[in-house]
Design a protein around this motif. Structure first.
Motif, PDB file in Angstrom:
ATOM      1  N   THR A 159      23.340   1.253 -11.084  1.00 52.36           N
ATOM      2  CA  THR A 159      23.488   2.615 -10.557  1.00 52.36           C
ATOM      3  C   THR A 159      23.856   3.599 -11.672  1.00 52.36           C
ATOM      4  OG1 THR A 159      25.843   2.354  -9.986  1.00 52.36           O
ATOM      5  CG2 THR A 159      24.212   1.713  -8.321  1.00 52.36           C
ATOM      6  N   ARG A 160      24.468   3.103 -12.753  1.00 54.92           N
ATOM      7  CA  ARG A 160      24.749   3.985 -13.891  1.00 54.92           C
ATOM      8  C   ARG A 160      23.447   4.512 -14.488  1.00 54.92           C
ATOM      9  NH1 ARG A 160      29.986   3.595 -16.369  1.00 54.92           N
ATOM     10  NH2 ARG A 160      31.332   2.057 -15.361  1.00 54.92           N
ATOM     11  N   LEU A 161      22.459   3.640 -14.611  1.00 50.82           N
ATOM     12  CA  LEU A 161      21.157   4.056 -15.114  1.00 50.82           C
ATOM     13  C   LEU A 161      20.474   4.975 -14.112  1.00 50.82           C
ATOM     14  CD1 LEU A 161      18.721   4.013 -16.982  1.00 50.82           C
ATOM     15  CD2 LEU A 161      18.164   1.719 -16.118  1.00 50.82           C
ATOM     16  N   ALA A 162      20.552   4.650 -12.838  1.00 45.23           N
ATOM     17  CA  ALA A 162      19.936   5.497 -11.815  1.00 45.23           C
ATOM     18  C   ALA A 162      20.525   6.906 -11.841  1.00 45.23           C
ATOM     19  CB  ALA A 162      20.118   4.871 -10.438  1.00 45.23           C
ATOM     20  N   GLU A 215       0.810  -1.214   0.000  1.00 36.60           N
ATOM     21  CA  GLU A 215       0.000   0.000   0.000  1.00 36.60           C
ATOM     22  C   GLU A 215       0.845   1.267   0.000  1.00 36.60           C
ATOM     23  OE1 GLU A 215      -3.192  -0.366  -0.431  1.00 36.60           O
ATOM     24  OE2 GLU A 215      -2.874  -2.532  -0.365  1.00 36.60           O
ATOM     25  N   LYS A 216       2.141   1.125   0.151  1.00 32.58           N
ATOM     26  CA  LYS A 216       3.008   2.297   0.233  1.00 32.58           C
ATOM     27  C   LYS A 216       3.496   2.709  -1.146  1.00 32.58           C
ATOM     28  CE  LYS A 216       4.623   1.399   4.947  1.00 32.58           C
ATOM     29  NZ  LYS A 216       5.804   1.221   5.815  1.00 32.58           N
ATOM     30  N   GLU A 217       4.056   3.922  -1.199  1.00 29.95           N
ATOM     31  CA  GLU A 217       4.631   4.408  -2.444  1.00 29.95           C
ATOM     32  C   GLU A 217       5.688   3.431  -2.928  1.00 29.95           C
ATOM     33  OE1 GLU A 217       6.112   8.710  -3.953  1.00 29.95           O
ATOM     34  OE2 GLU A 217       7.209   7.878  -2.258  1.00 29.95           O
ATOM     35  N   PRO A 218       5.656   3.046  -4.199  1.00 33.34           N
ATOM     36  CA  PRO A 218       6.592   2.020  -4.673  1.00 33.34           C
ATOM     37  C   PRO A 218       8.022   2.520  -4.773  1.00 33.34           C
ATOM     38  CG  PRO A 218       5.289   2.860  -6.497  1.00 33.34           C
ATOM     39  CD  PRO A 218       4.705   3.458  -5.247  1.00 33.34           C
ATOM     40  N   ILE A 219       8.933   1.564  -4.740  1.00 32.20           N
ATOM     41  CA  ILE A 219      10.341   1.796  -4.999  1.00 32.20           C
ATOM     42  C   ILE A 219      10.656   1.186  -6.355  1.00 32.20           C
ATOM     43  CG2 ILE A 219      12.682   1.089  -4.356  1.00 32.20           C
ATOM     44  CD1 ILE A 219      11.794   1.209  -1.444  1.00 32.20           C
ATOM     45  N   VAL A 220      11.345   1.923  -7.209  1.00 28.19           N
ATOM     46  CA  VAL A 220      11.791   1.390  -8.487  1.00 28.19           C
ATOM     47  C   VAL A 220      13.194   0.833  -8.284  1.00 28.19           C
ATOM     48  CG1 VAL A 220      12.371   1.915 -10.876  1.00 28.19           C
ATOM     49  CG2 VAL A 220      10.323   2.915  -9.839  1.00 28.19           C
ATOM     50  N   LEU A 221      13.356  -0.451  -8.557  1.00 22.86           N
ATOM     51  CA  LEU A 221      14.582  -1.180  -8.262  1.00 22.86           C
ATOM     52  C   LEU A 221      15.262  -1.589  -9.566  1.00 22.86           C
ATOM     53  CD1 LEU A 221      16.486  -2.702  -6.337  1.00 22.86           C
ATOM     54  CD2 LEU A 221      14.780  -4.540  -6.227  1.00 22.86           C
ATOM     55  N   LEU A 222      16.504  -1.115  -9.765  1.00 23.23           N
ATOM     56  CA  LEU A 222      17.238  -1.329 -11.011  1.00 23.23           C
ATOM     57  C   LEU A 222      18.355  -2.346 -10.812  1.00 23.23           C
ATOM     58  CD1 LEU A 222      17.538   2.395 -12.181  1.00 23.23           C
ATOM     59  CD2 LEU A 222      15.776   0.710 -12.796  1.00 23.23           C
ATOM     60  N   ALA A 223      18.311  -3.400 -11.613  1.00 26.12           N
ATOM     61  CA  ALA A 223      19.324  -4.460 -11.532  1.00 26.12           C
ATOM     62  C   ALA A 223      20.606  -4.047 -12.239  1.00 26.12           C
ATOM     63  CB  ALA A 223      18.780  -5.750 -12.148  1.00 26.12           C
ATOM     64  N   GLN A 232       4.587  11.464  -8.774  1.00 24.27           N
ATOM     65  CA  GLN A 232       5.164  12.791  -8.989  1.00 24.27           C
ATOM     66  C   GLN A 232       6.677  12.723  -8.893  1.00 24.27           C
ATOM     67  OE1 GLN A 232       3.718  15.822  -6.338  1.00 24.27           O
ATOM     68  NE2 GLN A 232       4.884  17.442  -7.318  1.00 24.27           N
ATOM     69  N   ARG A 233       7.156  12.048  -7.862  1.00 28.55           N
ATOM     70  CA  ARG A 233       8.586  11.770  -7.698  1.00 28.55           C
ATOM     71  C   ARG A 233       8.721  10.324  -7.238  1.00 28.55           C
ATOM     72  NH1 ARG A 233      11.954  15.668  -4.205  1.00 28.55           N
ATOM     73  NH2 ARG A 233      10.405  15.183  -2.609  1.00 28.55           N
ATOM     74  N   MET A 234       9.902   9.754  -7.410  1.00 25.09           N
ATOM     75  CA  MET A 234      10.039   8.346  -7.027  1.00 25.09           C
ATOM     76  C   MET A 234      11.370   8.062  -6.341  1.00 25.09           C
ATOM     77  SD  MET A 234      10.476   6.466 -10.708  1.00 25.09           S
ATOM     78  CE  MET A 234      11.742   6.945 -11.871  1.00 25.09           C
ATOM     79  N   VAL A 235      11.339   6.984  -5.557  1.00 23.25           N
ATOM     80  CA  VAL A 235      12.531   6.461  -4.912  1.00 23.25           C
ATOM     81  C   VAL A 235      13.175   5.473  -5.870  1.00 23.25           C
ATOM     82  CG1 VAL A 235      13.453   5.186  -2.942  1.00 23.25           C
ATOM     83  CG2 VAL A 235      11.470   6.701  -2.634  1.00 23.25           C
ATOM     84  N   LEU A 236      14.454   5.662  -6.135  1.00 28.64           N
ATOM     85  CA  LEU A 236      15.212   4.749  -6.992  1.00 28.64           C
ATOM     86  C   LEU A 236      16.240   4.011  -6.140  1.00 28.64           C
ATOM     87  CD1 LEU A 236      16.145   6.630 -10.309  1.00 28.64           C
ATOM     88  CD2 LEU A 236      14.796   4.547 -10.102  1.00 28.64           C
ATOM     89  N   VAL A 237      16.237   2.688  -6.239  1.00 27.55           N
ATOM     90  CA  VAL A 237      17.247   1.852  -5.602  1.00 27.55           C
ATOM     91  C   VAL A 237      17.919   1.057  -6.713  1.00 27.55           C
ATOM     92  CG1 VAL A 237      17.689  -0.013  -3.964  1.00 27.55           C
ATOM     93  CG2 VAL A 237      15.936   1.698  -3.454  1.00 27.55           C
ATOM     94  N   ALA A 238      19.238   1.083  -6.763  1.00 24.13           N
ATOM     95  CA  ALA A 238      19.945   0.436  -7.863  1.00 24.13           C
ATOM     96  C   ALA A 238      21.187  -0.276  -7.346  1.00 24.13           C
ATOM     97  CB  ALA A 238      20.336   1.458  -8.925  1.00 24.13           C
ATOM     98  N   HIS A 239      21.527  -1.368  -8.029  1.00 16.34           N
ATOM     99  CA  HIS A 239      22.713  -2.142  -7.660  1.00 16.34           C
ATOM    100  C   HIS A 239      23.737  -2.138  -8.790  1.00 16.34           C
ATOM    101  CE1 HIS A 239      24.903  -6.143  -7.559  1.00 16.34           C
ATOM    102  NE2 HIS A 239      25.340  -5.519  -6.475  1.00 16.34           N
ATOM    103  N   SER A 240      24.996  -1.987  -8.436  1.00 12.05           N
ATOM    104  CA  SER A 240      26.133  -2.166  -9.344  1.00 12.05           C
ATOM    105  C   SER A 240      25.951  -1.372 -10.635  1.00 12.05           C
ATOM    106  CB  SER A 240      26.333  -3.663  -9.605  1.00 12.05           C
ATOM    107  OG  SER A 240      27.540  -3.914 -10.279  1.00 12.05           O
ATOM    108  N   LEU A 299      17.505   8.378  -3.436  1.00 11.95           N
ATOM    109  CA  LEU A 299      18.332   7.552  -4.310  1.00 11.95           C
ATOM    110  C   LEU A 299      19.220   6.662  -3.442  1.00 11.95           C
ATOM    111  CD1 LEU A 299      19.125   7.131  -7.327  1.00 11.95           C
ATOM    112  CD2 LEU A 299      20.787   8.961  -7.040  1.00 11.95           C
ATOM    113  N   VAL A 300      19.170   5.344  -3.702  1.00 11.93           N
ATOM    114  CA  VAL A 300      20.028   4.397  -3.003  1.00 11.93           C
ATOM    115  C   VAL A 300      20.908   3.706  -4.030  1.00 11.93           C
ATOM    116  CG1 VAL A 300      20.143   2.351  -1.533  1.00 11.93           C
ATOM    117  CG2 VAL A 300      18.298   4.014  -1.205  1.00 11.93           C
ATOM    118  N   LEU A 301      22.210   3.789  -3.847  1.00 12.82           N
ATOM    119  CA  LEU A 301      23.192   3.203  -4.762  1.00 12.82           C
ATOM    120  C   LEU A 301      23.936   2.097  -4.024  1.00 12.82           C
ATOM    121  CD1 LEU A 301      24.612   6.577  -6.155  1.00 12.82           C
ATOM    122  CD2 LEU A 301      22.728   5.204  -7.090  1.00 12.82           C
ATOM    123  N   ILE A 302      23.713   0.854  -4.434  1.00 13.80           N
ATOM    124  CA  ILE A 302      24.299  -0.305  -3.761  1.00 13.80           C
ATOM    125  C   ILE A 302      25.540  -0.754  -4.515  1.00 13.80           C
ATOM    126  CG2 ILE A 302      23.874  -2.645  -2.933  1.00 13.80           C
ATOM    127  CD1 ILE A 302      20.846  -2.003  -3.166  1.00 13.80           C
TER     128      ILE A 302
END
Length: 283
Positions: A105-108, A25-33, A94-102, A122-125
């Motif tokens: 993170t270039r795309l993020a 039910e919460k605002e989604p996180i977009v997760l980039l592989a 309107q705005r989004m949380v981006l979480v990306a790995h390796s 923005l979370v960069l793993i």
């Protein structure tokens, strides 16, 4: 599988991951592989993050259910930022949380540089950072601490040699051969994780087919959104010093080092990983 229309009209697919908690039910996180161009199944749900957050996981160009683009440049990380913007609009955010790995993170970062106002956090793993910072790499020092580990040394040799192939099967075989270099230790848990998520060689080449602009680092300094950089203290792929230096590019950047972890902290040290990311994402 849900889909949306990319900037060139192509159908682009994504996974919608919801755990058993209230995360759906919460605002989604977009997760980039990352990978680059690795099937996002290797991310799992980031050590149970879907229990608190709805995870939207795109299948990037040429990966999983999403087809290769007609032009290689359309599959570059710089150009795919347009696809992520279309995804934001599709999700009604309107705005989004981006979480990306390796490599993800270039795309993020490409997205954050081009659509700065659309990023809330923005979370960069374990991001590769050498192309953005002047900090000298310490991968050699970290690797020396694994001297005598035969699995690691064989993997490092394969990694340095690079893939000697032009097909997907050979490329994936090389990824498996070099896999132990990505972890702080090579136990049963790590061996099982390394088997998850197949790479696409064509999509990998496309991902790096367009260079980012020379002023990318100065543009990142203009990002006002909070940025969390997560580093593995034993990451022999990206090193530690350049990754923590990346956090200093951002006005609101912080770095957290996960001890006893390599390139996959949610697998190797899930409790420490969740502690860091939960604190950052807490409203």
């Amino acid at each position: 599988m849900p889909s949306y229309e990319g900037s060139d009209g192509s159908p682009l697919h994504y996974d919608d991951v919801r755990g058993g908690g209230s995360g759906g039910e919460k605002e989604p996180i977009v997760l980039l592989a990352g990978g680059a161009a690795r099937h996002p199944s290797y991310l799992g749900d980031l050590a149970g993050l879907s229990e608190r957050h709805r995870l939207i996981v795109p299948h990037l160009r040429g990966v999983g259910r999403t087809a290769m683009p007609h032009s290689e440049e359309r599959g570059s990380f710089w150009t795919q930022a347009d696809d992520i913007e279309r995804l934001r609009i599709h999700l009604g955010l309107q705005r989004m949380v981006l979480v990306a790995h390796s490599a993800g993170t270039r795309l993020a970062l490409a997205y954050a540089a081009q659509f700065t106002r659309s990023v809330s956090r923005l979370v960069l793993i374990t991001p590769p950072a050498a192309y953005l910072v002047d900090e000298a790499s310490d991968t050699g020092t970290i690797s020396e601490r694994r001297h005598g580990d035969s699995d690691f040394e064989a993997a490092l040799t394969a990694l340095v040699a690079g893939p000697q192939t032009n097909d997907d099967d050979g490329y994936n075989a090389w990824q498996q051969e070099s896999a132990p270099a990505g972890y702080a230790r090579w136990g049963a848990k790590e061996r099982a994780h390394a088997q998850v998520g197949r790479w696409s060689l064509a999509a990998t080449k496309a991902y790096f087919s367009v260079d980012p602009p020379s002023d990318l680092a100065p543009r990142l300094r203009q990002i006002a959104a909070p940025v969390l950089v997560l580093a593995g203290a034993e990451d022999c792929l990206t090193g530690l010093a350049p990754v923590t230096a990346l956090a200093r590019l951002f006005p609101s950047g912080i770095a957290v080092v996960i001890e006893n972890s390599g390139h996959y902290p949610w697998v190797e040290q899930p409790a420490s990983f969740r502690e860091a990311i939960d604190a950052f994402l807490k409203p």
